[in-house]
Design a protein around this motif. Structure first.
Motif, short mmCIF file in Angstrom:
data_model
loop_
_atom_site.label_atom_id
_atom_site.label_comp_id
_atom_site.label_asym_id
_atom_site.label_seq_id
_atom_site.Cartn_x
_atom_site.Cartn_y
_atom_site.Cartn_z
N GLY A 168 0.75 -1.07 0.11
CA GLY A 168 0.15 0.07 0.05
C GLY A 168 0.96 1.07 0.02
O GLY A 168 2.29 1.24 0.30
N ARG A 169 0.23 2.32 -0.27
CA ARG A 169 0.99 3.73 -0.54
C ARG A 169 1.83 3.75 1.02
O ARG A 169 2.78 4.16 0.99
N TYR A 170 1.07 3.74 2.04
CA TYR A 170 1.78 4.00 3.30
C TYR A 170 3.20 2.88 3.60
O TYR A 170 4.04 3.69 3.87
N GLU A 171 2.85 1.86 3.31
CA GLU A 171 4.03 0.92 3.58
C GLU A 171 4.97 1.23 2.52
O GLU A 171 6.40 1.08 2.84
N ARG A 172 4.64 1.60 1.58
CA ARG A 172 5.80 2.02 0.54
C ARG A 172 6.58 3.08 1.02
O ARG A 172 7.79 3.25 1.01
N ALA A 173 6.06 4.12 1.42
CA ALA A 173 6.55 5.28 1.98
C ALA A 173 7.42 4.91 3.37
O ALA A 173 8.51 5.25 3.43
N LEU A 174 7.07 3.99 3.94
CA LEU A 174 7.79 3.38 5.07
C LEU A 174 9.06 2.50 4.66
O LEU A 174 9.96 2.70 5.41
N ALA A 175 8.60 1.99 3.65
CA ALA A 175 9.87 1.09 3.25
C ALA A 175 11.12 2.11 2.56
O ALA A 175 12.13 1.87 2.94
N GLU A 176 10.65 3.03 1.89
CA GLU A 176 11.60 3.98 1.41
C GLU A 176 12.41 4.64 2.55
O GLU A 176 13.68 4.51 2.41
#
Length: 429
Positions: A405-413
């Motif tokens: 999801g967008r939120y976890e993609r941001a966390l991953a980055e």
């Protein structure tokens, strides 16, 4: 007069409706009866599916004496009377209902007589015997699952009851509409006892037509006599855990319609505590960091449901279920904490680094506690390279982003950026 369901109880195996995998030609219970090698058994399944019927049919087919007791309500003295009878007249088949509630004193009394073959025990329970029944009893019995009857099975039994003049309703001139028969067989959800009792009520409470003398059972009459038969959902029983399991797996699998179906079954049972607890678990276990806003909305929906109660509670619960079903899924947080705890349980950890230890007591500095700690807020962007894990596992990674999801993609980055700055290599673990 005894109820129709009692009067129509099978007198031999050929009269048993359904359960062909147990009593059909060549199947285990029929083979036991034919070979005269009966052994004690436990029959488990929902109410009204034929547990007592099978027991009475076995007794009728073997000509053994048949006695029925309830493990919860009948005393040890009642058991002693059955044993005394077996000593005087030979083998007795004992049907013991609610066997999961058999107390230890009663069990200890019964066990020797089971082993000697004086008593052939047929225990009946709606509970999963592998969970609810004492191992001492379980080890001395064979366990057979009795399944809910099909619509056709119940139709067969109802039509048989209408024709049977001796035990059934054959002395009445009954005209049963096809849609009424279908309703009686469907609305009772595989419970033959309920279907037979509803049929008897319909026949005996409906006046005969003046011109024909027939008792005409229509769909509306059948609906009134069945009223509402809830699905089996004992909050402490096997069915409960099966429905809860299917509920979570349907949401995890993003099947909205299946999840709503299982939600409906729990709503029908007024099982609000189970629903709300499971929804909160699902929101954080299965959706997690892929859509944390959905988890927050689930908490709000649960609070609303608990405030309004049923029947209105079904509305916020349905909103939450649909939201969770259609959300991206990630169990990365669950896997991260489980992996960390696995290391701990294996003893794979080390001492807390000295610079992270508590320095707020006398003599701490002499021991080197807290010396060299870098306060992140004193540095640009409130971050400074520093080791936090114990030396033994300093290169261990527990969180592995899924980026669903967008939120976890941001966390991953951000996570990958920080790990690179620390000089820690990220590899699949």
């Amino acid at each position: 007069m005894q109820p129709l369901a009692y009067r129509m109880r099978p007198q031999n195996l050929d009269e048993v409706v359904g359960q062909k995998d147990l009593v059909g030609p060549g199947k285990i219970i029929r083979r036991m009866v034919n070979a005269k090698l009966l052994s004690s058994m436990i029959l488990y399944g929902p109410p009204g599916t034929g547990k007592t019927s099978i027991a009475s049919a076995i007794a009728g087919s073997t000509k053994y004496a048949f006695r029925k007791l309830n493990a919860a309500t009948d005393s040890k003295k009642a058991l002693e009377q059955v044993v005394a009878e077996s000593k005087m007249s030979g083998t007795v088949i004992l049907m013991l209902d609610e066997i999961h509630r058999l107390t230890k004193p009663k069990q200890d009394y019964l066990l020797p007589h089971l082993e000697s073959g004086q008593i052939i025990l047929i225990g009946a329970t709606t509970e999963n015997p592998y969970i609810a029944i004492n191992p001492a009893i379980r080890s001395r019995t064979q366990i057979f699952e009795v399944k809910p009857l099909s619509e056709d099975d119940i139709k067969t039994a109802l039509l048989r009851a209408l024709k049977d003049e001796k035990r059934g309703l054959g002395s009445f001139d009954v005209s049963l509409d096809d849609d009424a028969l279908t309703h009686l067989s469907q609305a009772t959800h595989g419970d033959l006892r309920s279907a037979l009792n509803a049929l008897e009520l319909a026949v005996k409470s409906t006046p005969a037509e003046k011109d024909t003398g027939k008792i005409h059972i229509t769909l509306s009459i059948a609906e009134e006599c069945v009223q509402h038969k809830s699905l089996v959902h004992d909050k402490n029983g096997d069915a409960h855990y099966d429905v809860v399991s299917a509920f979570q797996k349907s949401i995890r699998g993003s099947d909205t319609d299946a999840a709503l179906h299982y939600l409906g079954r729990m709503c029908d049972a007024d099982d609000l505590p189970s629903i709300t607890r499971r929804l909160l678990v699902i929101a954080y276990e299965d959706i997690g960091l892929a859509n944390p806003q959905a988890a927050a909305r689930t908490v709000q929906a649960v609070e609303a449901a608990e405030k309004v109660g049923f029947p209105e509670a079904r509305i916020p619960l349905s909103v939450a279920v649909i939201d969770l079903c259609l959300s991206p899924k990630s169990n990365s947080a669950l896997k991260a904490i489980d992996k960390a705890m696995e290391d701990i349980h294996k003893g794979n950890y080390g001492e807390v680094p000295d610079w992270l230890r508590d320095p707020h007591y006398e003599g701490a500095k002499k021991l080197g506690r807290g010396i060299g700690y870098k306060y992140p807020h004193d540095y640009t962007h409130d971050w400074v390279k520093q080791q936090y894990l114990p030396n033994k596992i300093k290169n261990q990674h527990y969180y592995l982003p899924k980026e669903n999801g967008r939120y976890e993609r941001a966390l991953a980055e951000q996570y990958y950026k920080l790990e690179k700055a620390k000089g820690r290599s990220l590899k699949d673990q």
